[in-house]
Design an enzyme around this catalytic site. Structure first.
Site, PDB file in Angstrom:
ATOM      1  N   SER A   1     122.833  61.332  -5.785  1.00 14.03           N
ATOM      2  CA  SER A   1     121.519  61.254  -6.431  1.00 14.03           C
ATOM      3  C   SER A   1     120.431  61.569  -5.423  1.00 14.03           C
ATOM      4  CB  SER A   1     121.301  59.836  -6.983  1.00 14.03           C
ATOM      5  OG  SER A   1     119.955  59.683  -7.407  1.00 14.03           O
ATOM      6  N   ALA A   2     119.399  62.256  -5.888  1.00  9.78           N
ATOM      7  CA  ALA A   2     118.252  62.540  -5.034  1.00  9.78           C
ATOM      8  C   ALA A   2     117.373  61.302  -4.876  1.00  9.78           C
ATOM      9  CB  ALA A   2     117.430  63.672  -5.642  1.00  9.78           C
TER      10      ALA A   2
ATOM     11  N   ASP B   1     125.791  62.379 -10.554  1.00 11.09           N
ATOM     12  CA  ASP B   1     124.348  62.235 -10.444  1.00 11.09           C
ATOM     13  C   ASP B   1     124.026  60.866 -11.066  1.00 11.09           C
ATOM     14  OD1 ASP B   1     121.577  62.927 -10.393  1.00 11.09           O
ATOM     15  OD2 ASP B   1     121.724  63.455 -12.505  1.00 11.09           O
ATOM     16  N   LEU B   2     122.884  60.312 -10.754  1.00 11.37           N
ATOM     17  CA  LEU B   2     122.536  59.009 -11.334  1.00 11.37           C
ATOM     18  C   LEU B   2     121.590  59.149 -12.537  1.00 11.37           C
ATOM     19  CD1 LEU B   2     122.471  55.839 -11.176  1.00 11.37           C
ATOM     20  CD2 LEU B   2     120.456  56.115  -9.740  1.00 11.37           C
ATOM     21  N   ASP B   3     120.351  59.590 -12.235  1.00 12.69           N
ATOM     22  CA  ASP B   3     119.318  59.638 -13.272  1.00 12.69           C
ATOM     23  C   ASP B   3     119.686  60.645 -14.356  1.00 12.69           C
ATOM     24  OD1 ASP B   3     117.325  57.840 -12.090  1.00 12.69           O
ATOM     25  OD2 ASP B   3     117.205  59.329 -10.508  1.00 12.69           O
TER      26      ASP B   3
ATOM     27  N   LYS C   1     113.688  67.373 -12.947  1.00 14.97           N
ATOM     28  CA  LYS C   1     114.945  66.608 -12.953  1.00 14.97           C
ATOM     29  C   LYS C   1     115.794  66.982 -11.747  1.00 14.97           C
ATOM     30  CE  LYS C   1     115.324  65.493 -17.827  1.00 14.97           C
ATOM     31  NZ  LYS C   1     116.100  65.705 -19.068  1.00 14.97           N
TER      32      LYS C   1
ATOM     33  N   LYS D   1     118.501  69.161  -4.068  1.00 15.81           N
ATOM     34  CA  LYS D   1     118.996  70.023  -5.138  1.00 15.81           C
ATOM     35  C   LYS D   1     117.904  71.056  -5.459  1.00 15.81           C
ATOM     36  CE  LYS D   1     121.266  65.929  -7.016  1.00 15.81           C
ATOM     37  NZ  LYS D   1     121.333  64.911  -8.094  1.00 15.81           N
TER      38      LYS D   1
ATOM     39  N   GLU E   1     126.299  66.363 -13.873  1.00 14.98           N
ATOM     40  CA  GLU E   1     124.841  66.500 -13.757  1.00 14.98           C
ATOM     41  C   GLU E   1     124.150  66.694 -15.110  1.00 14.98           C
ATOM     42  OE1 GLU E   1     122.064  66.669 -12.151  1.00 14.98           O
ATOM     43  OE2 GLU E   1     122.636  66.405 -10.058  1.00 14.98           O
ATOM     44  N   ASP E   2     122.900  66.244 -15.183  1.00 10.88           N
ATOM     45  CA  ASP E   2     122.091  66.473 -16.394  1.00 10.88           C
ATOM     46  C   ASP E   2     120.994  67.504 -16.142  1.00 10.88           C
ATOM     47  OD1 ASP E   2     120.600  64.712 -14.664  1.00 10.88           O
ATOM     48  OD2 ASP E   2     119.230  64.398 -16.343  1.00 10.88           O
TER      49      ASP E   2
ATOM     50  N   THR F   1     117.273  56.871 -16.658  1.00 12.64           N
ATOM     51  CA  THR F   1     116.033  56.669 -15.917  1.00 12.64           C
ATOM     52  C   THR F   1     115.179  57.924 -15.894  1.00 12.64           C
ATOM     53  OG1 THR F   1     117.480  56.925 -14.056  1.00 12.64           O
ATOM     54  CG2 THR F   1     116.523  54.743 -14.384  1.00 12.64           C
TER      55      THR F   1
HETATM   56  P1  B16 Z   1     113.017  58.825  -6.259  1.00 14.76           P
HETATM   57  P2  B16 Z   1     119.032  62.258  -9.666  1.00 14.76           P
HETATM   58  C1  B16 Z   1     116.426  62.322  -9.124  1.00 14.76           C
HETATM   59  O1  B16 Z   1     117.594  61.610  -9.336  1.00 14.76           O
HETATM   60  C2  B16 Z   1     115.603  62.424 -10.389  1.00 14.76           C
HETATM   61  O2  B16 Z   1     116.256  63.220 -11.346  1.00 14.76           O
HETATM   62  C3  B16 Z   1     114.270  63.039 -10.062  1.00 14.76           C
HETATM   63  O3  B16 Z   1     113.485  63.093 -11.217  1.00 14.76           O
HETATM   64  C4  B16 Z   1     113.567  62.191  -8.980  1.00 14.76           C
HETATM   65  O4  B16 Z   1     112.327  62.755  -8.603  1.00 14.76           O
HETATM   66  C5  B16 Z   1     114.488  62.119  -7.766  1.00 14.76           C
HETATM   67  O5  B16 Z   1     115.715  61.556  -8.153  1.00 14.76           O
HETATM   68  C6  B16 Z   1     113.901  61.272  -6.653  1.00 14.76           C
HETATM   69  O6  B16 Z   1     113.819  59.953  -7.065  1.00 14.76           O
HETATM   70  O7  B16 Z   1     111.566  59.115  -6.393  1.00 14.76           O
HETATM   71  O8  B16 Z   1     113.459  57.554  -6.948  1.00 14.76           O
HETATM   72  O9  B16 Z   1     113.501  58.884  -4.830  1.00 14.76           O
HETATM   73  O10 B16 Z   1     118.894  62.922 -10.991  1.00 14.76           O
HETATM   74  O11 B16 Z   1     119.347  63.179  -8.515  1.00 14.76           O
HETATM   75  O12 B16 Z   1     119.914  61.031  -9.702  1.00 14.76           O
HETATM   76 MG    MG Z   2     119.779  63.646 -12.965  1.00 13.53          MG
END
Ligand code: B16
Ligand code: MG
Length: 220
Positions: free
Chosen positions: A116-117, A8-10, A44, A147, A171-172, A16
């Site tokens: 990552s989402a 996962d990224l964030d 998240k 997710k 994942e976090d 972030t």
């Molecule tokens: P964006 P991850 C997710 O990233 C975030 O945890 C989540 O808070 C965010 O809404 C989602 O990405 C979408 O991000 O608005 O930049 O497309 O944790 O899956 O890396």
């Molecule tokens: Mg995350």
């Protein structure tokens, strides 16, 4: 035997999660909706529109009175807040232990995928200067379900040509751990053990992630 790691990224590679929180909080305040860290936990790993829906669902009418166009405008506003907040992100914001882990994986010949989402993931990987470690980035726009559905992790495994059973997902977020488990992968959770209780292996922070420890744990 581990054949791939999917990150996962964030909240895992970089913190972030705090910028997403800040960006949503700015929007929620404009809309007069209460927003705090506890509520943020539910967002998240959840994609942008689904996150907005969760925030609006706190309104007395559940947010059902808004048009798609209006919601799109708010989602864009949040993303503009977010983009402003991440503008100065650089390699100093890679979380502790991540580069070492990437390095160990490369050394061991284990490929790395990103699940990552976030539609801002490419920009962030570039700013963090870690692109060269990532073999495959699963495109969140290409999957039907976000997710906690397994789609994005399965997409990354498929692109790497690895059977999900031999993948480790990191994942976090609670929704993220669920996604990894539904994909049939070994789930490593980073953070609060209570929130991430469905993970197979949990560390409190990224600095505690170690390839040899995970391998050792998996082979018993
Ligand atoms: P964006 P991850 C997710 O990233 C975030 O945890 C989540 O808070 C965010 O809404 C989602 O990405 C979408 O991000 O608005 O930049 O497309 O944790 O899956 O890396
Ligand atoms: Mg995350």
């Amino acid at each position: 035997e581990i054949q791939a790691f999917i990150f996962d990224l964030d909240g895992v590679i970089t913190d972030t999660a705090k910028y997403h929180y800040e960006a949503w909080k700015q929007l929620a305040e404009e809309l007069g909706i209460h927003f705090d860290l506890e509520f943020n936990e539910q967002l998240k790993g959840i994609d942008r529109m689904a996150s907005l829906e969760k925030i609006l669902s706190q309104l007395s009418d559940g947010g059902s009175s808004f048009t798609l166009e209006q919601k799109q405008e708010w989602a864009d506003r949040k993303n503009n807040n977010y983009k402003r907040l991440i503008r100065t992100v650089d390699e100093s914001e890679i979380l502790p232990g991540i580069l070492e882990l990437f390095h160990d994986l490369k050394q061991a010949g284990i490929p790395i995928g990103l699940a990552s989402a976030s539609r801002n993931a490419g920009t962030l990987l570039r700013q963090l200067k870690v692109e060269s470690y990532i073999n495959v980035i699963a495109d969140p726009e290409s999957v039907a379900h976000g997710k906690p559905a397994p789609d994005i992790f399965l997409k990354a495994a498929e692109a790497l040509g690895v059977d999900p059973r031999y993948c480790v997902g990191v994942e976090d977020a609670e929704a993220g751990v669920q996604a990894i488990k539904s994909a049939g992968m070994f789930a490593v959770g980073v953070g609060d053990a209570e929130i991430l209780s469905k993970a197979d292996y949990i560390v409190s922070e990224t600095s505690k992630l170690s390839l040899s420890e995970i391998q050792h744990y998996m082979t018993g």
